[in-house]
Structures are given as structure tokens and as C-alpha cells.
Write an enzyme that holds these catalytic residues in place. Structure first.
Site, PDB file in Angstrom:
ATOM      1  N   GLY A 249       0.781  -1.225   0.000  1.00 18.58           N
ATOM      2  CA  GLY A 249       0.000   0.000   0.000  1.00 18.58           C
ATOM      3  C   GLY A 249       0.810   1.272   0.000  1.00 18.58           C
ATOM      4  O   GLY A 249       0.266   2.364   0.175  1.00 18.58           O
ATOM      5  N   GLU A 291       4.416  -6.660   0.938  1.00 16.97           N
ATOM      6  CA  GLU A 291       3.877  -6.927  -0.400  1.00 16.97           C
ATOM      7  C   GLU A 291       3.800  -5.654  -1.246  1.00 16.97           C
ATOM      8  O   GLU A 291       2.715  -5.191  -1.607  1.00 16.97           O
ATOM      9  CB  GLU A 291       2.480  -7.545  -0.276  1.00 16.97           C
ATOM     10  CG  GLU A 291       2.474  -8.885   0.429  1.00 16.97           C
ATOM     11  CD  GLU A 291       1.062  -9.374   0.744  1.00 16.97           C
ATOM     12  OE1 GLU A 291       0.913 -10.567   1.051  1.00 16.97           O
ATOM     13  OE2 GLU A 291       0.109  -8.557   0.696  1.00 16.97           O
ATOM     14  N   ARG A 331      -8.483   3.692 -15.021  1.00 15.17           N
ATOM     15  CA  ARG A 331      -8.397   4.208 -13.655  1.00 15.17           C
ATOM     16  C   ARG A 331      -9.028   5.587 -13.490  1.00 15.17           C
ATOM     17  O   ARG A 331      -9.520   5.915 -12.407  1.00 15.17           O
ATOM     18  CB  ARG A 331      -6.946   4.214 -13.167  1.00 15.17           C
ATOM     19  CG  ARG A 331      -6.356   2.805 -13.038  1.00 15.17           C
ATOM     20  CD  ARG A 331      -4.980   2.806 -12.395  1.00 15.17           C
ATOM     21  NE  ARG A 331      -5.048   3.191 -10.999  1.00 15.17           N
ATOM     22  CZ  ARG A 331      -4.638   4.356 -10.523  1.00 15.17           C
ATOM     23  NH1 ARG A 331      -4.129   5.279 -11.341  1.00 15.17           N
ATOM     24  NH2 ARG A 331      -4.728   4.636  -9.247  1.00 15.17           N
ATOM     25  N   TYR A 335     -11.672   5.751 -10.632  1.00 18.37           N
ATOM     26  CA  TYR A 335     -11.259   6.449  -9.419  1.00 18.37           C
ATOM     27  C   TYR A 335     -11.039   7.950  -9.598  1.00 18.37           C
ATOM     28  O   TYR A 335     -10.658   8.624  -8.649  1.00 18.37           O
ATOM     29  CB  TYR A 335      -9.923   5.884  -8.898  1.00 18.37           C
ATOM     30  CG  TYR A 335      -9.806   4.405  -8.764  1.00 18.37           C
ATOM     31  CD1 TYR A 335     -10.764   3.653  -8.090  1.00 18.37           C
ATOM     32  CD2 TYR A 335      -8.700   3.732  -9.273  1.00 18.37           C
ATOM     33  CE1 TYR A 335     -10.632   2.290  -7.950  1.00 18.37           C
ATOM     34  CE2 TYR A 335      -8.554   2.368  -9.131  1.00 18.37           C
ATOM     35  CZ  TYR A 335      -9.525   1.637  -8.470  1.00 18.37           C
ATOM     36  OH  TYR A 335      -9.396   0.285  -8.320  1.00 18.37           O
ATOM     37  N   CYS A 362     -16.387   4.142 -27.271  1.00 17.12           N
ATOM     38  CA  CYS A 362     -17.713   4.732 -27.462  1.00 17.12           C
ATOM     39  C   CYS A 362     -18.398   4.922 -26.114  1.00 17.12           C
ATOM     40  O   CYS A 362     -19.399   4.282 -25.795  1.00 17.12           O
ATOM     41  CB  CYS A 362     -18.536   3.834 -28.371  1.00 17.12           C
ATOM     42  SG  CYS A 362     -20.025   4.639 -28.979  1.00 17.12           S
ATOM     43  N   GLU A 363     -17.821   5.782 -25.291  1.00 12.38           N
ATOM     44  CA  GLU A 363     -18.326   6.116 -23.960  1.00 12.38           C
ATOM     45  C   GLU A 363     -17.996   7.572 -23.674  1.00 12.38           C
ATOM     46  O   GLU A 363     -16.844   7.983 -23.830  1.00 12.38           O
ATOM     47  CB  GLU A 363     -17.658   5.251 -22.878  1.00 12.38           C
ATOM     48  CG  GLU A 363     -18.049   3.806 -22.869  1.00 12.38           C
ATOM     49  CD  GLU A 363     -19.442   3.576 -22.291  1.00 12.38           C
ATOM     50  OE1 GLU A 363     -19.960   4.486 -21.607  1.00 12.38           O
ATOM     51  OE2 GLU A 363     -19.997   2.492 -22.530  1.00 12.38           O
ATOM     52  N   TYR A 391      -1.348  -1.371 -12.567  1.00 10.90           N
ATOM     53  CA  TYR A 391      -2.785  -1.554 -12.737  1.00 10.90           C
ATOM     54  C   TYR A 391      -3.341  -1.163 -14.098  1.00 10.90           C
ATOM     55  O   TYR A 391      -4.502  -1.451 -14.381  1.00 10.90           O
ATOM     56  CB  TYR A 391      -3.575  -0.835 -11.625  1.00 10.90           C
ATOM     57  CG  TYR A 391      -3.231  -1.392 -10.268  1.00 10.90           C
ATOM     58  CD1 TYR A 391      -3.631  -2.679  -9.920  1.00 10.90           C
ATOM     59  CD2 TYR A 391      -2.464  -0.675  -9.367  1.00 10.90           C
ATOM     60  CE1 TYR A 391      -3.290  -3.221  -8.695  1.00 10.90           C
ATOM     61  CE2 TYR A 391      -2.107  -1.204  -8.147  1.00 10.90           C
ATOM     62  CZ  TYR A 391      -2.523  -2.483  -7.809  1.00 10.90           C
ATOM     63  OH  TYR A 391      -2.160  -3.019  -6.606  1.00 10.90           O
TER      64      TYR A 391
END
Length: 432
Positions: A249, A291, A331, A335, A362-363, A391
Site C-alpha cells: 500500500g 507486499e 483508472r 477512481y 464509445c463512452e 494496474y
């Protein structure tokens, strides 16, 4: 000047990564494309590994969280650097196994592992399965019994800590889909159940409080909470657990305004707590696992795009369209993640234009950044989105049946493909 030490500008005014001209990379490999500096990845892995050696006397293991970026070459790099790998699916586990990664250094996560995935872990002698719930614990014991094996596990604990991060990436509080809760007694109940199971070896406990965290306090608090639980387990069961996994993190720089602490600061401060508090509680200092994922690869990667249409809507905004979008970087849509953008072929010029960079899907929500500052751009220019090493490739999709991007690694003045660009034929090969 930029968000990563591996990013610079050369004498031609072009953006570079690992001293390699990104404009030349765009010509050589096409766009859109993910680009990584292999030396930066290796440097980060070595820094984390050194922190274990310096702060815990080598009594620990760095476990790269491969969900951040997983491919065969990344697994090979981790093996060469002497780290472990954290996987969260059968696909990630298969990738690690396919290159002969040492299974004793594989940690298998996931809140709802399937029976097939657990079978795969047991059959391949995965070193640690991070068990998320009682159902999984019972299932794993049955599978291990069927194969006549004992499986090493850690239980994932929710330490009840607010990590001051985005709600979508908080994982340590009681209202989370991950792990056993402390407050309800669920954690101790799960620990006692695991200790009674004949085909389960409870090695220790795991916690992960969230992602993209800049503060030190949550990590220190998590360590004390977990060690208190170690003490309670010893008092109630007579068993002193051997391993503590403190998760990852650690935050990185997406923008120049971000202020992540040096990784050594995290490790030093948390190790002070672990070493001192273990002694106070009469415990041996446990074997420590960490990690890191995003902090290994995030700032070591960027994505290159070619500008298509530039659409100026007077008194509204300017849209700059690129040849990628939410299929290769979802992302922002998920987010509202911030990034630093550079016109790679005009990197030495001032960022005087304010634009919204739009993808080709197409968005209406297919945007990479809104109201971002960049050099004035025109069709054919190359845009680099920095700090996309974590990511982006992992979360890529074939929305609108757009092929997924290649991954290029640069090292010591050479560039090579480590993941090929997907073809239309590959998109349709599973159709019947």
C-alpha cells in the site's frame, strides 16, 4: 522535475524513459504502448529487499504484489532479484508457474478462491495461502486431505484501521469484503479453527490496510494491533505464531504535488515498532513479509499515445483524442485518478494548453484526464501518460473489441517486447 527518476528530456527536446527516446519508441513499436524501465523496477525491488536485510536482519521476505503488473518477464525479474510473488488468481499463479518460479516463495491471496484455484495451489506446493474466510479454510483442509498434504497458510485479518485513502482501496476496516474481523471475535475463532485442522499449518497472520498510502501512522498502528493479536493467540492457545505479513500500500508519485515517503522510512519506522513491541510483549520478532506492488512498478512505466483529432469547443473546453483510452487505462473512469501528461515530442516546451484528453471508446466517460496542462498539441503528436506502470496493463480490457497493448521494456539503451500487441484474430479466437 518529473514524477520518476527514470524520466527525463534529451537534447532533441524529447521525453525519455531510462534514457531511451520515447518518440523513437513510438516509431519503433507503434502506439498505444506500455513502456517500462527495467532498471527502475530492479532498483525498487532491491531497495525493498535491502530494507528487510537492514531492519529485520534478513528475517523476512519481499513479496511482489503481481496484481499491479503480471507477465512472464516480470516473474522472471522477481526470481532473479530474490523476491517472492503474491498472486490473486489462477491466472497469476499459472503465469508464475509457467516460468518455473519457486513455489515456496509464492503467496496466494483472494477473497473467493475457487476450488480449482485451491487445487492448483495445493498440487503445486504454494508456500503460503492467505485464507480469507472460514468457508475457504474448510475447503482448503478438505483438498489438502485429498492429496495427503499439509498446507501452509496465513489468515487475513481486518485490523480495523482507516488508512485515509480512497474508499475503493481501503481494505483494513471492518466493513470490507476481505478477511476476518477483529472486533467481532471472528479472527480468534478462525485462528483456533485453523490450529485444530490436521491438514493446515497456520504459519502466521496477514493484514493489508489499503493502497496509495502516504502516512506512516497507519502502518505503525497496524503492526501494534497485529502483535497484540499474536500475544492473545499465545495466551489463549499456547501457540506462538511465526510470521507476520504487513501487506503493502506504499504510495507513489502520480503528480509532482504528491509527497510519498521514501520506502526506507516506512520500513525503518515500522520495524522499530515491530522489534520493540515484540520484545515488550514477550514475543520473538516474527518473520516479516511485505507486499509492495504499485511502489515497484508504478512510476517505472508510462503509456504512449498518438494524438488524433483536436476538438475545440469555444468557451467550453478542448478535447484531445488519442488512439487508446479506458480499455488500456480505466483508472480515471473508476477512481478519477490523476496523472501527469507530457507531449513527448515537445517535452522541453512549456505546458501552456489546458485540455481534456479523451479516449477512442464509445463512452462519454472514456477520458484519461480533464483540464490537464500540457504543451500545445496537434494531430500526430505523441502524448506520454506518466506513472502508468501499475494496474493499467493489469486492468486492460477489450472493450469495443480494441486489441490490448504491447508491453515494451527498456534497459541499458536497448528495447524489447515482453508482451506482444494483441491482434484481431486473437480477440476472436475463443468465439464459436
Amino acid at each position: 522535475m518529473y514524477v520518476s527518476d527514470c524520466i527525463s528530456v534529451n537534447e532533441r527536446g524529447h521525453l525519455t524513459i531510462g534514457s531511451y527516446d520515447t518518440v523513437e519508441l513510438a516509431k519503433q513499436f507503434g502506439t498505444p504502448a506500455y513502456i517500462y524501465d527495467e532498471n527502475e523496477i530492479r532498483k525498487n525491488l532491491r531497495e525493498f529487499k535491502k530494507s528487510i536485510d537492514d531492519n529485520y536482519g534478513g528475517n523476512g521476505l519481499v513479496v511482489y504484489a503481481s496484481k499491479a503488473f503480471c507477465c512472464k518477464e516480470m516473474c522472471r525479474i522477481c526470481e532473479q532479484e530474490g523476491t517472492g510473488i503474491d498472486v490473486v488468481s489462477g491466472g497469476e499463479l499459472y503465469t508464475a508457474l509457467s516460468v518455473g518460479f519457486p513455489t515456496d516463495k509464492i503467496v496466494f491471496h483472494g477473497n473467493n478462491k475457487t476450488c480449482d484455484e485451491l487445487e492448483m495451489a495445493v498440487q503445486n506446493d504454494v508456500g503460503r495461502v492467505i485464507v480469507d474466510n472460514v468457508f475457504e479454510l474448510e475447503t482448503l483442509n478438505e483438498i489438502a486431505a485429498k492429496h495427503g498434504k499439509t498446507v501452509g497458510i496465513m489468515l487475513r485479518i481486518k485490523p480495523g484501521i482507516d488508512a485515509h485513502t480512497h474508499d475503493f482501496v481501503k481494505t483494513g476496516q471492518i466493513d470490507s469484503k476481505f478477511g476476518f474481523a477483529l472486533e467481532t471475535g471472528e479472527a480468534m475463532e478462525g485462528i483456533k479453527k485453523a490450529l485444530e485442522m490436521p491438514h493446515i499449518k497456520l504459519k502466521g497472520l496477514h493484514c493489508h490496510i489499503g493502497s496509495q498510502i502516504f502516512d506512516l501512522d497507519p502502518f505503525e498502528l497496524a503492526a501494534t494491533v497485529m502483535l497484540d493479536l499474536f500475544k492473545e493467540v499465545k495466551e489463549q492457545t499456547g501457540v506462538e505464531l511465526e510470521e507476520l505479513n504487513l501487506g503493502g500500500g506504499f504510495g507513489i508519485k502520480y503528480l509532482k504535488s504528491d509527497r510519498p515517503r521514501p520506502y526506507g522510512d516506512y520500513m525503518r519506522k515500522v520495524s522499530d515498532v515491530v522489534n520493540r513491541y515484540s520484545a515488550e510483549l514477550g514475543l520473538k520478532t516474527p518473520f516479516i513479509l511485505i507486499e509492495p506492488g504499485r511502489s515497484v512498478v508504478g512510476a517505472a512505466g508510462l503509456t504512449l499515445y498518438t494524438v488524433g483529432a483536436v476538438k475545440k469547443i469555444p468557451d467550453v473546453r478542448t478535447y484531445v483524442s488519442i488512439d487508446g483510452g479506458m480499455g488500456d487505462n480505466p483508472r480515471y473512469a473508476l477512481y478519477q485518478s490523476h496523472y501527469e501528461l507530457i507531449c513527448a515530442n515537445k517535452a522541453s516546451e512549456k505546458r501552456e494548453a489546458t485540455v481534456t484528453v479523451a479516449g477512442k471508446c464509445c463512452e462519454s466517460g472514456d477520458l484519461i484526464q480533464e483540464w490537464t496542462h500540457i504543451q500545445p498539441v496537434a494531430p500526430g503528436d505523441i502524448i506520454a501518460v506518466l506513472s502508468t506502470g501499475a494496474y493499467n496493463y493489469s486492468m486492460a480490457s477489450n472493450y469495443n473489441r480494441i486489441p490490448r497493448l504491447p508491453v515494451i521494456m527498456v534497459k541499458d539503451g536497448k528495447a524489447r517486447v515482453v508482451v506482444k500487441r494483441e491482434t484481431y484474430e486473437q480477440i476472436t479466437e475463443c468465439d464459436v
